[in-house]
Design a protein around this motif. Structure first.
Motif, PDB file in Angstrom:
ATOM      1  N   UNK A  18       0.831  -1.212   0.000  1.00 31.39           N
ATOM      2  CA  UNK A  18       0.000   0.000   0.000  1.00 31.39           C
ATOM      3  C   UNK A  18       0.860   1.254   0.000  1.00 31.39           C
ATOM      4  N   UNK A  19       1.887   1.234   0.845  1.00 32.56           N
ATOM      5  CA  UNK A  19       2.763   2.398   0.961  1.00 32.56           C
ATOM      6  C   UNK A  19       3.492   2.661  -0.365  1.00 32.56           C
ATOM      7  N   UNK A  20       4.052   1.611  -0.947  1.00 34.74           N
ATOM      8  CA  UNK A  20       4.802   1.763  -2.198  1.00 34.74           C
ATOM      9  C   UNK A  20       3.879   2.223  -3.318  1.00 34.74           C
ATOM     10  N   UNK A  21       2.667   1.684  -3.338  1.00 40.73           N
ATOM     11  CA  UNK A  21       1.711   2.092  -4.360  1.00 40.73           C
ATOM     12  C   UNK A  21       1.363   3.565  -4.221  1.00 40.73           C
ATOM     13  N   UNK A  22       1.161   3.975  -2.989  1.00 46.72           N
ATOM     14  CA  UNK A  22       0.839   5.371  -2.705  1.00 46.72           C
ATOM     15  C   UNK A  22       1.992   6.285  -3.151  1.00 46.72           C
ATOM     16  N   UNK A  23       3.214   5.894  -2.822  1.00 43.97           N
ATOM     17  CA  UNK A  23       4.391   6.689  -3.187  1.00 43.97           C
ATOM     18  C   UNK A  23       4.517   6.805  -4.706  1.00 43.97           C
ATOM     19  N   UNK A  24       4.324   5.661  -5.366  1.00 49.73           N
ATOM     20  CA  UNK A  24       4.448   5.664  -6.828  1.00 49.73           C
ATOM     21  C   UNK A  24       3.419   6.585  -7.456  1.00 49.73           C
ATOM     22  N   UNK A  25       2.200   6.527  -6.959  1.00 53.86           N
ATOM     23  CA  UNK A  25       1.133   7.380  -7.498  1.00 53.86           C
ATOM     24  C   UNK A  25       1.449   8.855  -7.281  1.00 53.86           C
ATOM     25  N   UNK A  62       9.517  11.805 -18.591  1.00 50.21           N
ATOM     26  CA  UNK A  62       8.783  10.672 -19.187  1.00 50.21           C
ATOM     27  C   UNK A  62       9.404   9.359 -18.747  1.00 50.21           C
ATOM     28  N   UNK A  63      10.738   9.357 -18.741  1.00 47.51           N
ATOM     29  CA  UNK A  63      11.445   8.147 -18.316  1.00 47.51           C
ATOM     30  C   UNK A  63      11.130   7.835 -16.849  1.00 47.51           C
ATOM     31  N   UNK A  64      11.172   8.908 -16.056  1.00 45.89           N
ATOM     32  CA  UNK A  64      10.878   8.736 -14.628  1.00 45.89           C
ATOM     33  C   UNK A  64       9.442   8.242 -14.428  1.00 45.89           C
ATOM     34  N   UNK A  65       8.521   8.869 -15.163  1.00 52.34           N
ATOM     35  CA  UNK A  65       7.113   8.473 -15.045  1.00 52.34           C
ATOM     36  C   UNK A  65       6.932   7.032 -15.475  1.00 52.34           C
ATOM     37  N   UNK A  66       7.639   6.654 -16.532  1.00 49.80           N
ATOM     38  CA  UNK A  66       7.549   5.287 -17.041  1.00 49.80           C
ATOM     39  C   UNK A  66       8.023   4.282 -15.982  1.00 49.80           C
ATOM     40  N   UNK A  67       9.118   4.659 -15.327  1.00 51.70           N
ATOM     41  CA  UNK A  67       9.651   3.792 -14.262  1.00 51.70           C
ATOM     42  C   UNK A  67       8.628   3.631 -13.134  1.00 51.70           C
ATOM     43  N   UNK A  68       8.006   4.761 -12.787  1.00 52.43           N
ATOM     44  CA  UNK A  68       7.031   4.728 -11.702  1.00 52.43           C
ATOM     45  C   UNK A  68       5.791   3.925 -12.093  1.00 52.43           C
ATOM     46  N   UNK A  69       5.364   4.102 -13.354  1.00 51.12           N
ATOM     47  CA  UNK A  69       4.196   3.341 -13.812  1.00 51.12           C
ATOM     48  C   UNK A  69       4.510   1.847 -13.796  1.00 51.12           C
ATOM     49  N   UNK A  70       5.734   1.496 -14.205  1.00 51.53           N
ATOM     50  CA  UNK A  70       6.128   0.084 -14.194  1.00 51.53           C
ATOM     51  C   UNK A  70       6.114  -0.458 -12.768  1.00 51.53           C
ATOM     52  N   UNK A  71       6.621   0.375 -11.837  1.00 52.68           N
ATOM     53  CA  UNK A  71       6.628  -0.042 -10.430  1.00 52.68           C
ATOM     54  C   UNK A  71       5.192  -0.215  -9.925  1.00 52.68           C
ATOM     55  N   UNK A  72       4.343   0.719 -10.348  1.00 51.24           N
ATOM     56  CA  UNK A  72       2.935   0.659  -9.936  1.00 51.24           C
ATOM     57  C   UNK A  72       2.279  -0.620 -10.457  1.00 51.24           C
ATOM     58  N   UNK A  73       2.541  -0.931 -11.713  1.00 47.11           N
ATOM     59  CA  UNK A  73       1.962  -2.144 -12.305  1.00 47.11           C
ATOM     60  C   UNK A  73       2.441  -3.392 -11.556  1.00 47.11           C
ATOM     61  N   UNK A  74       3.705  -3.380 -11.153  1.00 44.38           N
ATOM     62  CA  UNK A  74       4.239  -4.518 -10.411  1.00 44.38           C
ATOM     63  C   UNK A  74       3.521  -4.648  -9.066  1.00 44.38           C
ATOM     64  N   UNK A  75       3.277  -3.503  -8.442  1.00 45.58           N
ATOM     65  CA  UNK A  75       2.560  -3.524  -7.155  1.00 45.58           C
ATOM     66  C   UNK A  75       1.140  -4.043  -7.343  1.00 45.58           C
ATOM     67  N   UNK A  76       0.521  -3.628  -8.435  1.00 49.55           N
ATOM     68  CA  UNK A  76      -0.841  -4.111  -8.712  1.00 49.55           C
ATOM     69  C   UNK A  76      -0.832  -5.632  -8.907  1.00 49.55           C
ATOM     70  N   UNK A  77       0.220  -6.109  -9.601  1.00 48.76           N
ATOM     71  CA  UNK A  77       0.316  -7.546  -9.831  1.00 48.76           C
ATOM     72  C   UNK A  77       0.462  -8.288  -8.498  1.00 48.76           C
ATOM     73  N   UNK A  78       1.293  -7.713  -7.613  1.00 46.50           N
ATOM     74  CA  UNK A  78       1.482  -8.325  -6.292  1.00 46.50           C
ATOM     75  C   UNK A  78       0.165  -8.307  -5.519  1.00 46.50           C
ATOM     76  N   UNK A  79      -0.544  -7.149  -5.588  1.00 44.55           N
ATOM     77  CA  UNK A  79      -1.829  -7.034  -4.887  1.00 44.55           C
ATOM     78  C   UNK A  79      -2.812  -8.070  -5.398  1.00 44.55           C
ATOM     79  N   UNK A  80      -2.808  -8.261  -6.720  1.00 47.59           N
ATOM     80  CA  UNK A  80      -3.714  -9.234  -7.313  1.00 47.59           C
ATOM     81  C   UNK A  80      -3.397 -10.640  -6.781  1.00 47.59           C
ATOM     82  N   UNK A  81      -2.087 -10.919  -6.664  1.00 51.84           N
ATOM     83  CA  UNK A  81      -1.680 -12.215  -6.120  1.00 51.84           C
ATOM     84  C   UNK A  81      -2.162 -12.390  -4.697  1.00 51.84           C
ATOM     85  N   UNK A  82      -2.069 -11.300  -3.931  1.00 49.87           N
ATOM     86  CA  UNK A  82      -2.542 -11.364  -2.540  1.00 49.87           C
ATOM     87  C   UNK A  82      -4.042 -11.620  -2.489  1.00 49.87           C
TER      88      UNK A  82
END
Lengths: 230, 125
Positions: A18-25, A62-82
């Protein structure tokens, strides 16, 4: 660290996600806000240096945003697994356990009733076998014992009443499971991505009473008044 | 008098049948769902129905409506024995043609009181 589906995560991971997702957003939001802010350099038309600087800044953002979006997607994937692991490992098991409890208590209740029926028959046999000139107190004791056994049998109604409460709890869990499955499905992304297993659809006409244990005196009085005047 | 006891809980059916015997009614058929109950009713001979409300596939309320729509079911007494205590449920039972309403858990004297009230009312009609 990526989460393997089916393997439960330690409790603190939920908060971490939750924290990482919030930070990324927040970072993505900031980057988007920065893109929309006119800089003083941008206001200087014709300045090649400023344009190049802006272009470099834009590319970096854009690069930074892309990195953050990728991190966000990874967090979503983890959340989905949970979600999937919680749904499959806990909710489904809980519902089936409730069902098993209901079956077991119904079986036990039936055995109790059969035992009481046998006991009542024994009392009746003893009563019939007693001497015709037996004292009235003895007959009264047989009658009292029979009534007690009938009363105990009547109390076994609790089994039906509590099983309805369990059915209600089970239905609530099924609904939670269904909603989690829907959520996991949404998080799986567009068609082609693995879809979550559809959960059991909600029962259109539940055959239980969620208020089976409620106090009934007032309702019985209402029913009596209604039917007595018909 | 032949009773038809309809309840998806075998425990409850047994308790009701035993309660009926205790108050002098020892002729009772049992059905575990509305469809089986309709089949039993269709075969004839049922003079009094005691039904639960919360049953899978067909609720006791729907069963009561089906009985009332049956050629032989216009006047057969129907007693609803249920945990459903909301006023709107009780009113719905009235609309479905139920003759009286007992909330679980019940006692044999209460069951007798309701059966007697229905039979008295039917005799006076």
């Amino acid at each position: 660290m990526p989460h393997e589906p089916g393997r439960p995560l330690p409790p603190q991971t939920h908060a971490d996600v939750l924290h990482a997702t919030d930070t990324a957003l927040r970072l993505v939001n900031q980057a988007v806000a920065d893109l929309g802010t006119p800089s003083s350099a941008a206001g200087s038309a014709g300045s090649l240096v400023a344009s190049l600087t802006n272009s470099r800044q834009l590319a970096a953002m854009v690069l930074h945003a892309n990195t953050q979006v990728a991190a966000l997607l990874e967090r979503i994937r983890v959340s989905r697994g949970l979600l999937a692991s919680a749904r499959e490992a806990q909710l489904a098991q809980m519902s089936s356990k409730f069902s098993a409890v209901t079956t077991a208590t119904e079986s036990a209740a039936t055995s109790m009733i059969e035992g009481l029926e046998r006991a009542i028959r024994v009392v009746e046999e003893l009563e019939q076998g007693s001497a015709p000139d037996a004292p009235p107190e003895r007959k009264a004791r047989f009658a009292a014992l029979r009534e007690e056994l009938f009363d105990v049998m009547n109390f076994i109604q609790f089994q039906d009443i509590t099983s309805q409460q369990l059915s209600h709890a089970s239905a609530v869990i099924d609904e939670a499971e269904r909603r989690l499955a829907d959520l996991a499905s949404v998080m799986s992304g567009p068609a082609g991505v693995e879809r979550a297993t559809p959960a059991t659809p909600p029962t259109p006409h539940p055959h239980y009473d969620a208020d089976a244990l409620a106090d009934k005196a007032e309702s019985q009085a209402f029913a009596d008044a209604l039917f007595d005047h018909r | 008098m032949r009773f038809l006891v309809v309840d998806d809980s075998a425990t409850m059916r047994r308790i009701i049948v035993n309660s009926l015997a205790r108050i002098g009614h020892d002729d009772a058929l049992e059905a575990g769902d509305g469809a089986a109950a309709l089949e039993a009713f269709d075969q004839g001979g049922v003079q009094f129905i005691i039904t639960d409300w919360n049953m899978p596939q067909m609720s006791g309320l729907d069963f009561a409506r089906r009985v009332r729509a049956h050629p032989k079911g216009a006047t057969v007494p129907i007693l609803m024995v249920t945990t459903r205590s909301a006023r709107e449920d009780i009113l719905a039972a009235v609309d479905a043609g139920v003759n009286n309403y007992v909330l679980k858990p019940f006692t044999p004297p209460v069951l007798k009181e309701k059966i007697d009230a229905i039979l008295t009312s039917a005799a006076a009609a």
